[in-house]
Design a protein around this motif. Structure first.
Motif, short mmCIF file in Angstrom:
data_model
loop_
_atom_site.label_atom_id
_atom_site.label_comp_id
_atom_site.label_asym_id
_atom_site.label_seq_id
_atom_site.Cartn_x
_atom_site.Cartn_y
_atom_site.Cartn_z
N ASP A 295 0.82 -1.21 0.00
CA ASP A 295 0.00 0.00 0.00
C ASP A 295 0.86 1.26 0.00
N ALA A 296 1.90 1.28 0.80
CA ALA A 296 2.79 2.44 0.85
C ALA A 296 3.52 2.63 -0.48
N MET A 297 3.94 1.53 -1.11
CA MET A 297 4.60 1.60 -2.41
C MET A 297 3.66 2.22 -3.44
N ARG A 298 2.43 1.75 -3.47
CA ARG A 298 1.45 2.25 -4.45
C ARG A 298 1.08 3.70 -4.18
N ARG A 299 0.97 4.06 -2.91
CA ARG A 299 0.68 5.46 -2.56
C ARG A 299 1.79 6.39 -3.04
N ARG A 300 3.03 6.01 -2.79
CA ARG A 300 4.16 6.84 -3.23
C ARG A 300 4.15 6.99 -4.75
N PHE A 301 3.89 5.88 -5.44
CA PHE A 301 3.85 5.92 -6.90
C PHE A 301 2.74 6.86 -7.37
N ARG A 302 1.55 6.69 -6.82
CA ARG A 302 0.38 7.49 -7.23
C ARG A 302 0.53 8.96 -6.83
N ASP A 303 0.93 9.23 -5.60
CA ASP A 303 0.91 10.59 -5.08
C ASP A 303 2.13 11.42 -5.45
N HIS A 304 3.23 10.78 -5.79
CA HIS A 304 4.45 11.54 -6.07
C HIS A 304 5.04 11.23 -7.44
N VAL A 305 5.30 9.97 -7.70
CA VAL A 305 6.01 9.59 -8.92
C VAL A 305 5.22 10.00 -10.16
#
Length: 108
Positions: free
Chosen positions: A16-26
């Protein structure tokens, strides 16, 4: 044109944290800044801790330059560090670079 498929496998309990970082920042901040064209993002129908996405570049040189500038971006370095205070988000990543097999053939 060349295409790239990346598969990220999350560290245990970190999907979940990996996907959040990808969605919200990357996707919103760093891909546009470094000329990385995102074509699609995918997950498996059954949760498996992976995130798969496809990008497109004009050529291999553009791909290499884009990823080098992304990796060296101080803002990315800061986001990555802040998101990994409890440990790395990624366990493994696989990168496949592809060229169209038949020129002019539509993709789908």
């Amino acid at each position: 044109m060349i295409y790239e498929i990346r598969v990220y496998e999350a560290a245990e309990g970190r999907a979940d944290a990996m996907r959040r970082r990808f969605r919200d920042h990357v996707v919103t901040q760093f891909f546009p800044r470094h000329s990385i064209e995102l074509l699609g993002v995918f997950t498996a129908p059954v949760e498996d801790g992976r995130l798969t996405y496809m990008t497109r570049f004009a050529d291999e040189d553009a791909r290499k330059k884009a990823w080098a500038s992304f990796a060296a971006d101080p803002a990315w370095v800061a986001v990555k560090a802040a998101s990994e205070t409890d440990g790395p988000l990624l366990k493994n990543q696989t990168v496949s670079v592809l060229s169209p097999a038949v020129a002019g053939l539509p993709l789908g």
